[in-house]
Enzyme design. Sequence first.
Site, short mmCIF file in Angstrom:
data_model
loop_
_atom_site.label_atom_id
_atom_site.label_comp_id
_atom_site.label_asym_id
_atom_site.label_seq_id
_atom_site.Cartn_x
_atom_site.Cartn_y
_atom_site.Cartn_z
N SER A 193 0.84 -1.20 0.00
CA SER A 193 0.00 0.00 0.00
C SER A 193 0.88 1.25 0.00
CB SER A 193 -0.95 -0.05 1.20
OG SER A 193 -1.97 0.91 1.08
N GLU A 206 -9.16 -3.56 -7.16
CA GLU A 206 -8.70 -2.39 -6.42
C GLU A 206 -8.84 -1.10 -7.20
OE1 GLU A 206 -5.06 -2.50 -4.19
OE2 GLU A 206 -4.77 -4.62 -4.64
N HIS A 265 -7.53 -5.00 -1.87
CA HIS A 265 -6.33 -4.33 -1.42
C HIS A 265 -5.64 -5.10 -0.28
CE1 HIS A 265 -3.68 -0.88 -1.05
NE2 HIS A 265 -3.92 -0.81 0.25
#
Length: 317
Positions: free
Chosen positions: A150, A245, A275
Amino acid sequence: MAKEPSIQGKIARSMIASIASNKLAGSKMKIGKKLKNKSIFKLYYPPIYKSETIEKAQFTMETLRKREVTVKCAILYLHGGGYVGKLKNKHRLMALKYCESIPDVMVLMPDYRTAPEHPYPAALEDALDAYSWLLEQGYNEDQIVIAGDSAGGGLALAVCLYLKHLKRKLPCAIVAMSPWTDMTASGASYHFNYENDPLFGNTKESLLYNRDYLGRASKFTPYVSPLFGDYSDFPPILIQVGSDEMLLSDSVRVAEKAQKDGAIVWLHIYEGMFHDFQMAGDLIPESKEAWKEVTQFLLDVKEQDSILVKRSPTLIK
C-alpha cells in the site's frame, strides 16, 4: 479467460466490503485516528524467532529474524497505512511471512513518522535512515531488498528513486504489494473499480482522496507519487495487485513506466482480489500463491539466477 477467484477469497472480500459499508472503518480511512493507535498487545512470535527494538532519534524500528541462523541478507519492510497509520501486528505478521520466505534473512520494520503531524518528507527521511542503518550493520546493497504494501509499497519505490537522486547504490530488488503510486488519483481504475473495491470504493472520504502526507508537496513529486519517477538503472521489481482495487492503475501504470525506462518488472494481477489481500497469509489460495511468488522472486534475486534476466520483463496474469 480470467481465473475465477477462490471461495475463500470471495468470503474474505465480502467480509471487507461489509465492514467498510457499515462504516466501521470510515473514520479510520478518512482521518487515520484509529490507524495511529498501536496494537494493545505486541505480536508474540513463535520461539524460533528473535525480535529487537532499535530506538532512533525520531522513530523506532523493529527487527525480526530466526534464532540460531546466520543472517546473510536483509529486507527493509515499509508498512502500509496511508502514511497516517503506525506499525501494527498485521504488519508484523507480514514481516513474519518474509522471514518464512527466506530462512537466512533479517527483516527491519521502521515505525516511521506519520501524517498529519509529520507530512512529507518525514516518512521518506525515516525510511532512508533505516536503509542507512542496514549499511552501517555491514549489509551491502546487493544484500538488501526493499519491500512494502500500500503506502509502504509506494514508499519503497520512492526510497529507491531518492537514492538514485543522491547517486547512491540501490538495493538488489523491490517488492511492492498494491503500491500507492499516484496521489493525483488519475488512473482509470479509480473510476471503473469505484463501486467494485470492497475497501475504498463508493466514497471519496477515504485515504486515497484525503492525502494528509502531501503537506506542501506537489501531487506530481515522484517521492510521493512514484508513478512520475525515472526507473532507469533500477533493480528488478515484483508488483502484486488485486483486479478489484481502485489502486489497480497505480500498479499497472508504474510497471509500464518502469519497463519503458528499462527496468525488469513482474506485474501479477490477482483476479477478484482486494487491497492488501496478501495479509490473509495461508488462509486464502490467492494470498498463499502470492507469497510463493514472493519467495521464488527473492530466491532468484538472492542467488542472482541467470533465469531472472531471461524471463519476460513484464508478466501480467
